[in-house]
Design a protein around this motif. Structure first.
Motif, short mmCIF file in Angstrom:
data_model
loop_
_atom_site.label_atom_id
_atom_site.label_comp_id
_atom_site.label_asym_id
_atom_site.label_seq_id
_atom_site.Cartn_x
_atom_site.Cartn_y
_atom_site.Cartn_z
N TYR A 269 20.63 25.15 -17.45
CA TYR A 269 20.85 24.31 -18.62
C TYR A 269 20.66 22.85 -18.21
O TYR A 269 21.56 22.25 -17.61
CB TYR A 269 22.25 24.55 -19.19
CG TYR A 269 22.48 26.00 -19.57
CD1 TYR A 269 21.98 26.51 -20.77
CD2 TYR A 269 23.14 26.89 -18.71
CE1 TYR A 269 22.15 27.84 -21.11
CE2 TYR A 269 23.32 28.22 -19.05
CZ TYR A 269 22.82 28.69 -20.25
OH TYR A 269 22.99 30.02 -20.58
N GLU B 16 22.82 31.79 -27.30
CA GLU B 16 22.50 32.79 -26.28
C GLU B 16 23.01 34.16 -26.70
O GLU B 16 22.35 35.18 -26.45
CB GLU B 16 23.13 32.40 -24.93
CG GLU B 16 22.53 31.18 -24.26
CD GLU B 16 21.31 31.50 -23.41
OE1 GLU B 16 20.57 32.45 -23.75
OE2 GLU B 16 21.09 30.80 -22.41
N GLU C 298 7.97 38.90 -21.62
CA GLU C 298 8.99 37.84 -21.62
C GLU C 298 9.67 37.73 -22.97
O GLU C 298 9.07 37.95 -24.03
CB GLU C 298 8.33 36.52 -21.25
CG GLU C 298 9.29 35.36 -21.11
CD GLU C 298 8.61 34.08 -20.64
OE1 GLU C 298 9.16 32.99 -20.87
OE2 GLU C 298 7.52 34.18 -20.04
N GLN D 138 13.30 31.13 -23.49
CA GLN D 138 13.90 29.81 -23.36
C GLN D 138 14.36 29.30 -24.73
O GLN D 138 13.96 29.80 -25.77
CB GLN D 138 12.89 28.83 -22.77
CG GLN D 138 12.38 29.25 -21.39
CD GLN D 138 11.35 28.28 -20.86
OE1 GLN D 138 11.68 27.23 -20.32
NE2 GLN D 138 10.08 28.61 -21.01
N ARG E 128 19.21 31.46 -15.04
CA ARG E 128 19.38 30.55 -16.17
C ARG E 128 19.77 29.15 -15.70
O ARG E 128 20.57 28.99 -14.76
CB ARG E 128 20.44 31.09 -17.11
CG ARG E 128 20.27 30.69 -18.58
CD ARG E 128 18.97 31.09 -19.14
NE ARG E 128 18.90 31.11 -20.60
CZ ARG E 128 17.79 31.28 -21.26
NH1 ARG E 128 16.65 31.44 -20.59
NH2 ARG E 128 17.78 31.31 -22.58
N ALA F 289 17.74 25.48 -22.68
CA ALA F 289 18.10 26.58 -21.78
C ALA F 289 16.80 27.13 -21.22
O ALA F 289 15.94 27.58 -21.97
CB ALA F 289 18.87 27.66 -22.51
N THR F 290 16.66 27.07 -19.92
CA THR F 290 15.41 27.49 -19.29
C THR F 290 15.73 28.35 -18.07
O THR F 290 16.88 28.76 -17.87
CB THR F 290 14.56 26.26 -18.94
OG1 THR F 290 13.28 26.69 -18.45
CG2 THR F 290 15.24 25.37 -17.92
N ASN F 291 14.74 28.63 -17.25
CA ASN F 291 14.93 29.52 -16.10
C ASN F 291 14.37 28.89 -14.83
O ASN F 291 13.26 28.34 -14.85
CB ASN F 291 14.22 30.86 -16.34
CG ASN F 291 14.67 31.54 -17.61
OD1 ASN F 291 15.82 31.89 -17.76
ND2 ASN F 291 13.75 31.71 -18.55
N PRO G 9 13.46 21.36 -23.44
CA PRO G 9 14.20 22.58 -23.09
C PRO G 9 15.71 22.36 -23.07
O PRO G 9 16.20 21.37 -22.51
CB PRO G 9 13.67 22.94 -21.70
CG PRO G 9 13.07 21.69 -21.17
CD PRO G 9 12.60 20.90 -22.34
N ASN H 269 10.94 32.79 -27.18
CA ASN H 269 11.55 31.47 -27.11
C ASN H 269 12.17 31.12 -28.47
O ASN H 269 11.65 31.51 -29.52
CB ASN H 269 10.52 30.41 -26.74
CG ASN H 269 9.99 30.60 -25.32
OD1 ASN H 269 10.69 31.12 -24.46
ND2 ASN H 269 8.77 30.17 -25.08
#
Length: 613
Positions: free
Chosen positions: A160, A199, A234, A58, A158, A68-70, A66, A237
């Motif tokens: 945002y 990214e 993972e 992230q 993803r 950019a997260t999932n 946050p 971050n």
């Protein structure tokens, strides 16, 4: 006759013996020599090695918000080989069950999608429905889980949360193509790769590491047993230097305008907020952008897909006058207090080069030349130096050079000089080239980030490395400002700062009235860079507001705050905004107020100091 028969019998016997010898050798090879190979092949027919894709790391702002997260979604998959004639009825039956829960698909569509990927070379699970929301899986899980063949595979999609804020900085991910897979093999399994912004810049860290599971399968590819399981790791971050609250204030202040804005720590290069306007919604790109949205972005005359912060190239106009002044102090044998006559215009090569003020400024020293942006002061001194030396000083200050920012494909810009013109255009340098270059016009091109960095050098005395990444995983990143000035130049930094203080904080300064609403003590410099030629024969120039939008000048303003103890830089460019003071000044004041409100700098109207972050 008997001899012929005997020869034939001997020949037949030899063929017979040879055949059995070949057969025995083949049996020996299969049973002894190649035994291990075929045992391994047999094992592969029973065991399937499944790759587990990691969840993408992230991206956070400096305060843990946050960027950019999932979101967890699910894909519905089946094992390979179900399209073989013997297994096809099973596939059809399973697909028929699926469309009862997902009627937006047809049986023919999903079977065709499965068959397209069910080749003799594919041993991986085959997705027939790529993205199913978590709520739907919860709703249908009791029924779906009863299938012996269907696999419900979790995926990270993803997201945002702030949509378009800092879109050109954060960037977005897209589907990995064959070239991406060649460069980063992991993308074969994660399916995505960073396409723009952070990214893309930090994709290798965000991707993570693959895991795997080895499972025992039956003849119909149904899972019998799990032999081993290694979890994927993972992705790391990324903690950025951005403050999303300050970023949103910037977005609101810049609403309806095109261009770029940057707020940066002048001492260490941390960028607190940066916008390239207009921005775009990053979530449009998740899962593939629609033709409608892509065409709207691509065809917009305001170029939203270009990151104007690092790729927008503009003539800098008068914001280069501090750098010019430093070069003249070093090479024109003049000091900051020496006054020279600055009339309404000068003539050179049969042309008139006018000051922006039609009646001229009388006499000017460097302080006044910066404060009131006296064009003729710079015209005159540009004739007393070798402009190659001037160009060297400007490059030393970061113009015409990449800043080293952690974003992909930064543009370099152009600092004009006699050698550059000869090398690029095969043309001689004239006095007129020096004159127009001295006020940031002509071939001169810079990015907004270069101007911000150059301003940071004036404010702090050292040239920082602008950056957005503060920490990757648990590792804090270190950036050391560069000591680029010689001893003489260092003694003149306070002269340039004082000139900029007078621009914003003294009556007569070009931004004095425009920034009066600022809560912070500001130092700044305005710039108005023409994009079309205006006849120097006309004393009364056409007003910017009377021009077509794309013929209006670029409006610049760059500054630092607090003016008496420089800590932060604010640089902004309003595309075709006309006046740097009239358009840029109020925006600068509002951005400074946002910094006061968030506690970065003290309010100039009170003695109470707020704690800075």
């Amino acid at each position: 006759m008997d001899i012929i028969i005997i020869k034939r019998l001997i020949f037949i016997f030899c063929i017979f013996v040879l055949f059995w010898l070949i057969l025995l050798v083949r049996i020996f090879n299969l049973s002894i020599i190649d035994n291990q190979y075929y045992q391994e092949q047999a094992t592969k027919n029973v065991l399937r090695d499944e790759v587990i894709a990691p969840i993408r790391g992230q991206i956070f702002d400096r305060n843990g918000e946050p960027l950019a997260t999932n979101n967890i979604v699910f894909s519905l998959t089946f094992p390979p080989r179900l399209s073989l004639p013997a297994n096809l009825p099973i596939l059809e039956q399973e697909i028929q069950k699926l469309i009862e829960f997902f009627p937006q698909y047809t049986k023919e569509e999903l079977i065709a999608k499965y068959k397209q990927k069910d080749t003799s070379y594919n041993h991986d699970l085959i997705s027939v429905i790529d993205f199913v929301e978590h709520s739907l899986i919860l709703k249908y899980y009791p029924q779906l889980s009863q299938s012996e063949f269907l696999r419900i595979t979790p995926l990270a999609r993803r997201y945002y949360p702030h949509n378009q804020s800092a879109s050109h900085i954060i960037g977005y991910i897209g589907k990995a193509n064959s070239q991406d897979i060649d460069k980063q093999p992991i993308t074969k399994y994660t399916k995505n790769i960073g396409k723009e912004g952070l990214e893309r810049q930090y994709d290798i860290f965000l991707q993570g590491q693959l895991g795997n599971r080895i499972v025992k399968m039956d003849a119909l590819n149904r899972e019998i047993d799990i032999i081993s399981h290694k979890e994927a790791i993972e992705g790391s971050n990324i903690t950025t230097t951005l403050d999303i609250q300050l970023q949103k204030s910037m977005d609101k202040i810049f609403e309806g305008k095109n261009g770029a804005a940057i707020i940066m720590d002048a001492t260490n290069g941390e960028i607190l907020a940066a916008g390239s306007y207009p921005e775009y919604n990053l979530n449009y790109f998740v899962g593939g952008i629609s033709y409608k949205n892509w065409n709207a972005l691509r065809d917009s005359p305001y170029k939203p897909l270009i990151n104007k912060i690092v790729n927008g190239l503009y003539p800098p106009g008068s914001v280069v006058k501090m750098g010019m002044g430093l070069a003249f102090l070093e090479y024109a044998k003049i000091d900051e207090n020496e006054e020279i006559i600055t009339p309404a215009f000068i003539e050179s090569g049969g042309r008139k080069f006018r000051d922006w003020k039609k009646e001229g400024h009388g006499k000017s020293n460097l302080y006044k030349a910066i404060k009131r942006s006296v064009d003729v002061y710079f015209y005159l001194l540009s004739q007393k130096v070798d402009f190659e030396n001037v160009a060297d000083v400007l490059k030393q200050m970061g113009l015409g050079e990449k800043t080293g920012v952690d974003l992909p494909n930064e543009s370099k810009g152009i600092v004009p000089s006699p050698s550059y013109k000869m090398q690029r255009l095969k043309q001689k340098w004239y006095d007129g080239d020096s004159i127009i270059s001295s006020i940031g016009q002509g071939m001169f091109l810079t990015t907004p980030l270069q101007i911000a960095n150059y301003t940071a050098l004036i404010a702090s005395g050292k040239l920082p490395i602008p950056h957005f990444a503060k920490q990757i995983g648990n590792d804090k990143l270190k950036y050391s400002p560069k000591d680029v000035l010689n001893d003489f130049q260092k003694t003149k930094m306070e002269v340039l700062r004082e000139g900029m203080r007078q621009v914003c904080s003294q009556s007569g300064g070009t931004a004095y009235y425009a920034t009066m609403e600022s809560k912070a003590y500001l130092a700044c410099k305005t710039g108005t860079a023409q994009v079309v030629g205006i006849s120097q024969e006309d004393k009364e120039r056409i007003k910017e507001e009377e021009m077509d939008y794309f013929h209006r000048s670029q409006a610049w303003i760059t500054g630092f705050l607090p003016a008496d103890n420089p800590k932060y830089v604010i640089t902004l460019l309003v595309e075709h905004g006309g006046s740097g003071s009239g358009t840029g000044g109020p925006i600068l004041a509002k951005l400074a107020n946002a910094m006061v409100d968030l506690g970065y700098v003290p309010n100039k109207n009170t003695t109470q100091k707020k704690e800075t972050r």
